[in-house]
Scaffold this active site. Structure first.
Site, PDB file in Angstrom:
ATOM      1  CG  LEU A 117       3.673  14.992  -2.516  1.00 23.02           C
ATOM      2  CD1 LEU A 117       4.370  13.823  -2.587  1.00 23.02           C
ATOM      3  CD2 LEU A 117       3.575  15.623  -0.928  1.00 23.02           C
ATOM      4  CG  ASP A 147      11.902  11.904   3.059  1.00 22.45           C
ATOM      5  OD1 ASP A 147      10.610  11.690   2.946  1.00 22.45           O
ATOM      6  OD2 ASP A 147      12.647  11.050   3.274  1.00 22.45           O
ATOM      7  CG  HIS A 253       3.047   5.913   0.585  1.00 26.18           C
ATOM      8  ND1 HIS A 253       3.595   6.925   1.291  1.00 26.18           N
ATOM      9  CD2 HIS A 253       2.091   6.317  -0.226  1.00 26.18           C
ATOM     10  CE1 HIS A 253       3.089   7.845   0.917  1.00 26.18           C
ATOM     11  NE2 HIS A 253       2.219   7.704  -0.144  1.00 26.18           N
ATOM     12  CD  GLU A 356       7.318  30.511 -15.852  1.00 22.98           C
ATOM     13  OE1 GLU A 356       7.878  29.296 -15.428  1.00 22.98           O
ATOM     14  OE2 GLU A 356       8.021  31.403 -16.633  1.00 22.98           O
TER      15      GLU A 356
END
Lengths: 615, 615
Positions: A117, A147, A253, A356
């Site tokens: 993510l 989110d 989930h 970076e």
């Protein structure tokens, strides 16, 4: 499409997400269902894309930053006619193009691999930068975010970069479904909390009910008409929306729905809606083919030159003949010497400041549009972007990364600035190339060669100057090496790279004075290694002494083993590497303290030749 | 101190910064000079610290996030009487405690190693969390940040975390000197730009002229009186302040002043001011010693248990007898199984959401106060925090990191979720310990053993269940191994760890049926490795076959070499590892496709025994 049709399309995307996950027995249908109406509106009304010509420069770009919602993406592909229903149901099975998380290795419509993510938005920034500043294309970049992932700092590096660069071709659509993997997010359905954050980074924001297709439609239109700023559409949604038994509930989930059949019925059953996606924008060709003769810099033999200097100058020269070469740097271009390129080709240089992750992500994004990026910072600080490098490899991105200030040889600045783990990090990435030159001409040639390779290409450069060893016309094939000292009487082979090549030569000369003939191999290609030369050295000298300015794990010492792990006899081995935590000291003191200077090499070589164990 | 004295102290800190850098011939005096007045006010009026008792629990904590301004820190130590002038002038020389960037390895007053930017604030958040929620101490945490480093996403992970946790014991002082290394920052002297960002993340902000000592004094007082929110003091400063020839000028970053003597004169010459720093706050002892008998979970032999489950349960049990053990997780505690600890000891569990840099930094911060943190997420996502792990090692921090979902064995989720580079990453970190258990009892014992080690301790756990191999009372010393199959007729040794141990046993049983005796070593301690057992296996069986669910570089196959790099004869070697990019498939299909299952082991073992080269 009218409201009813859009709503219907949203339901179809939900149904197909549920079906794909049910067929696979795994996957993330509830995370797909929250974003289904967002995807429906985007696909039917705003995305401009030719699925038959994914390389079309005028195509908009769609990045699914919440990569676990892959069922939704594949359902959208089906609705657009890009894949069939049969293929949809191969989701997550061996050999299917439809992986658990989408990757461009398998599917031509996927821009970048997601699933870790917080990476979609930074890569989207790179794509949007390329579209605006390089391609000068009207293509837009749509990034569908979760989110939960807004907790990742990389998202705010991206937000800062996009706001500062006024990327009004970039739209982030945030599916605020309030539930993460293990429970509620920090901010739940508080859209204002997210809006404040994006606004602070100079974004335009739109708050919207993510299940009101007309409102979403207006939000997208508002994003497209916003000038000078990127837009974040913050959409309040319900995880698992549309199926009462799962919606807005914790503990579901990443699981197929408990009763897929009932859920499909509740969602109105299987539909066969087909979306006619808008045509891509007009667009010119991305960039021209190489022009002119490459005029690499030249130095005198014995001249003292830092490989970081050679990098900067060679890249500037390469940029002159290759208009597709771009450079990026993390606010240290005076140190990495990317500044030579920046001065020669300012329109193709991108300052990424001290961020970076965004640096590497921007390179990945530019590579998706055919540009050949070279991204540089200190080798030590590339560790900051390890996960981005890993995901770039998962997606098969072709990028060049350049880490300067390798090893203890940097001297006084101390360990925080020393690249001592970078070889291990880059070697362990699938399909990578790892190069570590010791002189200026070698550096220049390798900089050029990198442009033509696939996957992650890493070049390690040094801060301090060393003598030029090779002539300007010497060739350095990737996967090769140079035998710098050799005779029929060699009793040990010293394998070195970068700064230790010079130490090895010094040691070999000292040992020659004692009557001990030493072979010296400059293993500038750390991955792949030159198996033939190493095997011949093993057969002819019986033992290998590796010496590297890197921790002892995962670097040069481990790399040479690649020539000997097929069951053949293995030579005796001794490894010199950085085993203690350095402090501040001069470069020469550092090499000595670490036991990787000419003296240390000579001591170990003598012991090896005497068949003693080396402590 | 009155205004004049504070101003004078600021000038002294500048002079001493200039002198230290001049003596060293390197360093960052201009970056020190911008923050000198900030440091003067902090040291003289607000910091509560006993330099004779750095471990005092009531000491405030000072983190120099802009670690390159080390001359300023050391000048402050001198002003506080902690070091003498002679030592100040040893800056950056071999053996000096005063390194180019400060580290707690050398200096007892340094909380955490800095020098990689954007790390001080996240670690400061960890220290502040420990003070507030664990120590219940009145100690405050002061973090001196640069403005350039606010481009790092990790700073905003920290800002989010601190705001959300209402850390009103945390003050960030940002030295906004507008110049980075190679030129101006994005926002220059626009304090409002920074204020908007911090405010969006629910911080209190104060804007101030960083050279107006009274204004800085008031800002610090305002920070201390702010309740329920952390405070960011945004100080407008001039880089190189006080010396006309260098101040506010580009091109002077990280360089001694061109004319130190003239600069010192311009700054009013050398002073001998001595600051009496406030006494620390009252504070209780940090935490108690272990109490009671450790009651680790037990399983039946042959029972199918995932090592991640064993991790969670063992950690919960450990937490019951050790009140100093805390757990942190990156919003995946239901997957890593840290949830067992969270349920048993909610007051010592810290949810870090999807922000792996902050996750590791919080662990580092808590460790500075004597807590024993276990931080967990997917092994793949720990790559996100590589630079933090590296810097934790530079600072000598003692932390436990636990990566779940190792390797292709996770199955359908695909490569983005697979830890395939983690062993390489953690092995390459200086002074690390790398553990990879294959069964539940082994896991439980190693979880316990980790708590007593120094440095970075990494435990790799698996998603899927495997049979319990060992009894509950078996011991697993770090640096050891288990020989699971052995006879006097062994013709090859298979070295495995984690999931491949079970494959190796299957292969050995199959080969035994063919009359080929195979030794099987469970190398659960990947670093350090059991040299004695590997050397004996080499002598007795002549060849080693390593098999690992990890890329072939830097993992188990490289680790075994540690037993053979001292010049002794090396056995024949074959390495089985993940060489291709996996897709989605079942766990068993994945192991087969990667060539690391029992079949692949058996095929390679047969070839090795026949002295053939293994393709």
């Amino acid at each position: 499409m009218d409201t009813a049709e859009l709503t219907d399309l949203g339901q179809q995307l939900r149904v197909d997400s549920v079906r794909a996950a049910a067929a696979a027995g795994s996957g993330h249908p509830t995370s797909s269902m929250s974003a289904a109406d967002l995807m429906a509106v985007l696909l039917a009304h705003h995305l401009r894309y030719d699925f038959d010509r994914p390389a079309h420069p005028g195509n908009d770009r769609l990045v699914l930053s919440k990569g676990h919602a892959s069922p939704l993406l594949y359902a959208a592909y089906k609705a657009a006619g890009a894949i069939g229903d049969d293929e949809l149901l191969t989701f997550r099975t061996l050999g299917s193009r439809l992986e658990g998380h989408p990757t461009p290795r398998r599917l031509p419509w996927v821009e970048t691999a997601t699933g870790s993510l917080g990476q979609g938005l930074p890569v989207g920034v790179g794509i949007a930068l390329a579209a605006l500043r390089l391609d000068r294309s009207a293509a837009r970049v749509w990034v569908l975010c979760g989110d939960s992932e807004l907790a990742e700092g990389s998202v705010w590096e991206a937000a800062e970069h996009a706001g500062h660069e006024h990327l009004d071709n970039l739209v982030a659509i945030v599916d605020v479904n309030r539930l993460g993997q293990r429970g509620p997010t920090r901010h739940g359905h508080d859209l204002d909390a997210y809006a404040r954050r994006f606004q602070a980074f100079d974004w335009h924001t739109v708050r919207v009910d993510g299940h009101d297709v007309d409102a979403v439609d207006r939000a997208c239109a508002e994003a497209l008409s916003t000038r000078g700023q990127p837009t974040a559409i913050l959409a309040r949604t319900i995880k698992g929306k549309g199926v009462a038994s799962v919606q807005d509930r914790e503990g579901l989930h990443g699981k197929p729905l408990p009763d897929a059949e009932a859920a499909i019925a509740e969602l109105g059953g299987i539909r066969g809606l087909r979306v006619r996606v808008h045509e891509p924008a007009d667009a010119r060709l991305l960039h021209s083919v190489p022009t002119g003769r490459l005029d690499l810099p030249r130095w005198e033999e014995g001249e003292e030159v830092a490989t970081r200097d050679a990098y900067g100058k060679a890249l500037a020269a390469l940029g002159t003949v290759r208009e597709d070469v771009v450079a990026l740097d993390g606010e240290v271009s005076d140190s990495t010497r990317a500044e030579y390129f920046a001065k020669a080709h300012p329109e193709r240089f991108f300052e990424c400041y001290i961020a970076e992750q965004q640096l590497v992500a921007a390179a990945v994004g530019m590579a998706t549009r055919g540009w050949v990026p070279y991204a540089s910072t200190f080798a030590a600080f590339l560790t900051r972007a390890h996960d981005f490098v890993r995901m770039a490899s998962v997606g098969g991105a072709g990028i060049n990364l350049v880490g300067s200030h390798a090893g203890v040889a940097i001297g006084q600045d101390g360990p925080s600035q020393m690249g001592l783990e970078d070889l291990a990090m880059f070697r362990a990435v699938h399909g990578s190339t790892v190069l570590y030159p010791c002189d200026a001409h070698q550096t220049a040639r390798l900089v050029t060669a990198m442009a033509g390779l696939d996957g992650i290409r890493y070049l390690r450069t040094s801060r301090g100057a060393g003598p030029v060893l090779y002539g300007p016309d010497e060739e350095f094939p990737v996967g090769g090496s140079k035998v710098l000292r050799s005779s029929g009487r060699d009793r040990v082979t010293v394998v070195a790279a970068g700064v230790t090549v010079h130490e090895a030569l010094r040691a070999a000369d000292a040992l020659a004075g004692e009557g001990i003939a030493v072979r010296v191999v400059d293993l500038y290609s750390v991955k792949p290694v030159d198996r033939a030369v190493l095997r011949r050295a093993a057969e002819e000298t019986g033992c290998l002494l590796t010496v590297e300015d890197h921790h002892e794990e995962g670097g040069l010492g481990d790399a040479v083993l690649d020539a000997f792990t097929d069951g053949r006899p293995v030579p005796r081995l001794v490894r010199l590497a950085v085993r203690t935590m350095p402090g501040s000291a001069s470069p020469r003191e550092q090499l000595h303290a670490a036991g990787i200077d000419a003296d240390a090499i000579a001591v170990s070589a003598r012991l090896l030749v005497e068949h003693a164990v080396v402590p």
